[in-house]
Write an enzyme that holds these catalytic residues in place. Structure first.
Site, PDB file in Angstrom:
ATOM      1  CB  ALA A 143      50.088   3.377  48.219  1.00  0.00           C
ATOM      2  CG  ASP A 197      48.738   9.402  48.537  1.00  0.00           C
ATOM      3  OD1 ASP A 197      48.478   8.922  47.423  1.00  0.00           O
ATOM      4  OD2 ASP A 197      49.352  10.473  48.691  1.00  0.00           O
ATOM      5  CB  SER A 214      31.348  38.245  36.847  1.00  0.00           C
ATOM      6  OG  SER A 214      30.134  37.775  36.362  1.00  0.00           O
ATOM      7  CD  GLU A 239      36.989  47.500  46.372  1.00  0.00           C
ATOM      8  OE1 GLU A 239      37.759  46.616  46.751  1.00  0.00           O
ATOM      9  OE2 GLU A 239      35.814  47.620  46.773  1.00  0.00           O
ATOM     10  CE  LYS A 261      36.353  44.085  37.122  1.00  0.00           C
ATOM     11  NZ  LYS A 261      37.262  43.173  36.448  1.00  0.00           N
ATOM     12  NE  ARG A 290      34.243  34.606  38.780  1.00  0.00           N
ATOM     13  CZ  ARG A 290      33.528  34.323  37.698  1.00  0.00           C
ATOM     14  NH1 ARG A 290      34.062  33.600  36.745  1.00  0.00           N
ATOM     15  NH2 ARG A 290      32.303  34.755  37.567  1.00  0.00           N
ATOM     16  CD  GLU A 327      41.255  39.688  40.893  1.00  0.00           C
ATOM     17  OE1 GLU A 327      40.322  39.390  41.662  1.00  0.00           O
ATOM     18  OE2 GLU A 327      41.168  39.639  39.662  1.00  0.00           O
ATOM     19  CE  LYS A 362      33.488  45.404  45.815  1.00  0.00           C
ATOM     20  NZ  LYS A 362      34.592  44.745  46.509  1.00  0.00           N
ATOM     21  CE  LYS A 398      36.014  45.765  33.250  1.00  0.00           C
ATOM     22  NZ  LYS A 398      36.118  45.152  31.978  1.00  0.00           N
TER      23      LYS A 398
HETATM   24  S1  IVH Z   1      34.101  42.482  44.043  1.00  0.00           S
HETATM   25  C1  IVH Z   1      30.342  39.860  44.203  1.00  0.00           C
HETATM   26  N1  IVH Z   1      36.239  43.974  43.956  1.00  0.00           N
HETATM   27  O1  IVH Z   1      36.585  41.359  39.049  1.00  0.00           O
HETATM   28  C2  IVH Z   1      31.387  40.690  43.600  1.00  0.00           C
HETATM   29  N2  IVH Z   1      36.034  42.242  42.349  1.00  0.00           N
HETATM   30  O2  IVH Z   1      34.559  41.278  36.973  1.00  0.00           O
HETATM   31  C3  IVH Z   1      32.725  40.261  43.977  1.00  0.00           C
HETATM   32  N3  IVH Z   1      37.947  42.032  40.843  1.00  0.00           N
HETATM   33  O3  IVH Z   1      35.462  38.119  39.722  1.00  0.00           O
HETATM   34  C4  IVH Z   1      33.776  40.973  43.272  1.00  0.00           C
HETATM   35  N4  IVH Z   1      39.131  43.666  41.710  1.00  0.00           N
HETATM   36  O4  IVH Z   1      37.915  38.680  40.214  1.00  0.00           O
HETATM   37  C5  IVH Z   1      35.583  42.952  43.397  1.00  0.00           C
HETATM   38  N5  IVH Z   1      38.118  45.319  44.038  1.00  0.00           N
HETATM   39  C6  IVH Z   1      37.451  44.316  43.484  1.00  0.00           C
HETATM   40  C7  IVH Z   1      37.974  43.596  42.399  1.00  0.00           C
HETATM   41  C8  IVH Z   1      37.224  42.561  41.851  1.00  0.00           C
HETATM   42  C9  IVH Z   1      39.101  42.721  40.785  1.00  0.00           C
HETATM   43  C10 IVH Z   1      37.584  40.953  39.927  1.00  0.00           C
HETATM   44  C11 IVH Z   1      37.047  39.704  40.592  1.00  0.00           C
HETATM   45  C12 IVH Z   1      35.708  39.466  39.964  1.00  0.00           C
HETATM   46  C13 IVH Z   1      35.824  40.246  38.709  1.00  0.00           C
HETATM   47  C14 IVH Z   1      34.462  40.653  38.193  1.00  0.00           C
END
Ligand code: IVH
Length: 706
Positions: free
Chosen positions: A44, A47, A92, A126, A128, A149, A184, A300, A324
């Site tokens: 305590a 803290d 996501s 880029e 994933k 997240r 990530e 993007k 993917k």
């Molecule tokens: S952009 C608003 N870029 O994939 C969008 N996500 O399936 C923000 N992830 O929750 C995500 N590499 O955890 C983005 N180069 C990348 C990524 C990436 C891995 C993951 C991220 C996201 C998930 C979605």
């Protein structure tokens, strides 16, 4: 401590002196606790000192020390992680698997933005990263907290753990005052192998893949454990910001790199879908040499002004997509086919497999979808897998794509046992004593017996307490099974009446169960009480209505705002009624979904159950954009005629983002009619009804700057 002056009375000099003293005392206490295992002060007091330190730092941020106790790892392990709500949700991504889907995606964006199909729209590409996402908040260059997240809206605070990751800067210079960096957390293959070797030597269970190892390492209650684990971080996005980082995605990422973050070296910009796909191919070839797991590419829109125009759907941005990589494959033997009763009554065949490793994960079940799928036909009767059916005893090829449930890609007919027979769905149901029927035009067999099947009820309950639904602490899938079989919880409302129904005898029984005690029972009841107040979209999702996923639940919640409004509208939603039309007008809600949303409100038995449940709950309305920030919040807007500066889809999406309801027809309830060029009967009707009418310019002026 009682004599400590209020923080607001301290001068700069006094504050600096006290921070110095606190740093010393707390560091000694930390050492005594961690290194010597002999605490020098009680919890305590510890803290209280930490709190005082944080209060002074908050009032005198410029005096915060580089060795501030707030940033020290090795704080005592916590009982659980604190929860933090993300200021901007962590979303996501929509997925694409085929090149065609990528081309369609780009074409769709251009259409939405009213750009010529042949025009170039710059995109970024880029990898994933297959890890877990983390949001790190900096204020005035100081790391404030790091949050996982979670469910996208609320995550777990893992600040102490994040501070142990070398890739994550603790301070930034030249950053916006408020900056949430997202990216990530991941582990390399080499570090993963070494970690597993250590785990095994210590007699502990090895991790099944680098992603699980990274997750397990980040979510350690004791940050000292995280510190010993080799975690890395790639920054690729941002959340809350006090000012824009840059005008484009690529420049923003470059800025994150300049601020000291690691960004992925395979990040490029492209002007055409062909370039995106060619980079995808190149990275796919390099994939096995990268030294860390990636499961696709992310594309993007580069221009952040265009991103803003494109906006978001319920759970994904319109301006990005994940392309993917093809799934990984493995062959194994099909041991049996079971029928599972889904929570909506669908009878789904499940393959029981001889366990096999696919992409680092051991797979022992795979979905078989429905009767036709097993027989080698799709829903239109066309053949799939070259028309090969699936039989018990077959050698089957399993594939997994990302988090997707394993599926069967192929059957090896050369290894088919000679005495095998085609799978007979109806016969199997008979053997299992499950009453089912398959309606003409429906691909799925559905349960039609009178007895509520245990599996069905259990599935519905598991869904009810799942993370995106009620997410009740202490009540997960395992506990639902236990409680169901003891008759303690049979329907959702039973969860909330559990405590009041429990006499001392039952409480004793619960405490005697494996893994339970008085403390955990109390925790369970507290966990249940905590969820008596629930957000509308979670409640809608929890009800497990057919076709209504998390995204649709949010759309419905935003549209109807309160439970009462939703319930009233659904009760009166006869086919062709205004309420039914209002449902279908919501972008993303079609006729089929609308029909199943109406069902629980119009079926007397289901409605009675809903009423009982609602009597136990307080449902908080969906947060509305209020009229002080948006002049169109809560208003009903109709667009007509041809718009020149934006497409109808963009106009509608934008109006909805600003809190307006967009309707297709003019009525007394319409607040604003936006009449583009060539507007006809709707404009006339609006004038007759005295409804405010704006031209496109007027509309843009109204919402400008919002
Ligand atoms: S952009 C608003 N870029 O994939 C969008 N996500 O399936 C923000 N992830 O929750 C995500 N590499 O955890 C983005 N180069 C990348 C990524 C990436 C891995 C993951 C991220 C996201 C998930 C979605």
């Amino acid at each position: 401590m009682a004599q400590d002056p209020p923080v607001s009375d301290l001068t700069d000099d006094q504050a600096a002196l006290e921070l110095q003293r606190l740093a010393l005392v707390l560091s000694q206490a930390n050492q005594a606790y961690h290194r010597d295992d002999s605490p020098s002060i009680d919890d305590a007091s510890y803290d209280q000192l930490k709190r005082r330190n944080a209060q002074i730092e908050q009032r005198f941020p410029h005096l915060k020390r580089s060795d501030s106790p707030s940033d020290q790892v090795g704080a005592k392990p916590k009982e659980g992680f604190g929860k933090i709500r993300h200021r901007q949700p962590m979303l996501s991504l929509a997925n694409a698997f085929e090149v065609q889907e990528v081309e369609d995606f780009v074409a769709r964006l251009k259409k939405f933005l009213n750009l010529a199909p042949q025009s170039h729209m710059r995109m970024t590409a880029e990898p994933k990263i297959d890890g877990l996402s983390l949001s790190i908040r900096y204020e005035k260059g100081q790391l404030i907290h790091a949050v996982t997240r979670g469910d996208g809206e609320t995550g777990e605070e893992v600040t102490a753990n994040a501070l142990t990751i070398a890739d994550i800067p603790k301070t930034l210079s030249g950053a916006p005052d408020v900056l949430e960096v997202r990216g990530e957390v991941y582990m390399t293959h080499a570090d993963f192998a070494a970690l597993n070797a250590t785990q095994e030597q210590a007699g502990q269970k090895p991790f099944s893949n680098p992603r699980n190892a990274a997750a397990g390492s980040l979510r350690q209650l004791d940050a000292q454990v995280t510190k010993a684990r080799p975690l890395l971080f790639f920054a690729y996005a941002w959340g809350d910001l006090s000012e824009p980082l840059a005008p484009s995605q690529s420049e923003a990422v470059a800025r994150l790199q300049a601020l000291g973050f690691s960004t992925n070296p395979l990040f490029i910009t492209c002007d055409t879908p062909e370039e995106l796909v060619s980079h995808y191919g190149a990275v796919e070839l390099a994939r096995s040499d990268l030294g860390y797991d990636i499961d696709g590419m992310v594309y993007k829109v580069d221009d952040l002004a265009l991103q803003a125009r494109l906006g978001f759907r319920a759970t994904t941005p319109r301006w990005a997509i994940a392309h993917k990589f093809p799934a990984e494959l493995a062959w194994t033997e099909l041991l049996g086919i079971d029928i599972q009763v889904g929570r909506t009554g669908a009878l789904s065949p499940v393959a029981r497999l001889n366990p096999v490793t696919v992409g680092g994960v051991v797979v022992s079940n795979a979905t078989l979808h429905n009767e036709d799928y097993i027989a080698g036909r799709d829903s239109k009767g066309d053949s799939i897998r070259g028309g090969k059916d699936i039989r018990v005893g077959d050698w089957v090829q399993i594939y997994r794509a990302g988090d997707v449930i394993p599926k069967i890609a192929d059957v090896d007919l050369s290894r088919r046992p000679v005495d095998s027979a085609p799978f007979d769905f109806a016969e199997k149901l008979k053997q299992e004593g499950i009453e089912g029927k398959r309606a003409p035009g429906d691909a799925v067999w559905r349960y039609c017996g009178d007895e509520p099947l245990a599996d069905l009820a259990i599935e519905a309950l598991k869904h009810f307490v799942s993370r995106q639904a009620f997410d009740i602490e202490g009540l997960g899938a395992k506990q639902i099974e236990q409680f169901y079989h003891r008759g303690w919880i049979r329907t959702p409302v039973d969860i909330f009446t559990l405590k009041s129904r429990f006499g001392p005898g039952q409480l004793q029984q619960l405490c005697n169960l494996d893994g339970w005690g008085e403390k955990s029972a109390q925790k369970l009841f507290d966990g249940i009480d905590a969820k008596r107040s629930i957000e509308l979209h979670r409640l809608i999702f929890a009800l497990g209505i057919r076709h209504v996923g998390e995204g649709a639940a949010k759309l419905l919640a935003n549209r109807f705002v309160t439970w009462e409004a939703l319930s009233e509208a659904m009760q009166s939603a006869a086919p062709g009624s205004a309420a039914a039309a209002a449902l279908v007008e919501i972008e993303g809600v079609g006729e089929v979904m609308a029909q199943s949303v109406v069902e629980p409100f119009q079926d007397p038995e289901r409605f009675a159950a809903l009423q009982l449940l609602l009597a136990q709950l307080q449902v908080s309305p969906a947060p509305q954009i209020d009229s002080s920030t948006s002049p169109v919040a809560g208003k009903t807007v109709v667009f007509t005629g041809t718009l020149t500066q934006m497409t109808r889809a963009e106009a509608k999406a934008r109006a909805e983002t600003l809190g307006a309801k967009v309707s297709g027809s003019v009525s007394a309830k319409t607040d604003i009619l936006v009449a583009g060029a060539g507007a006809g009967s709707k404009a006339k009707k609006a004038t007759q009804l005295g409804i405010e009418t704006l031209d496109e310019e007027g509309w843009i002026a109204l919402i400008e700057g919002l």
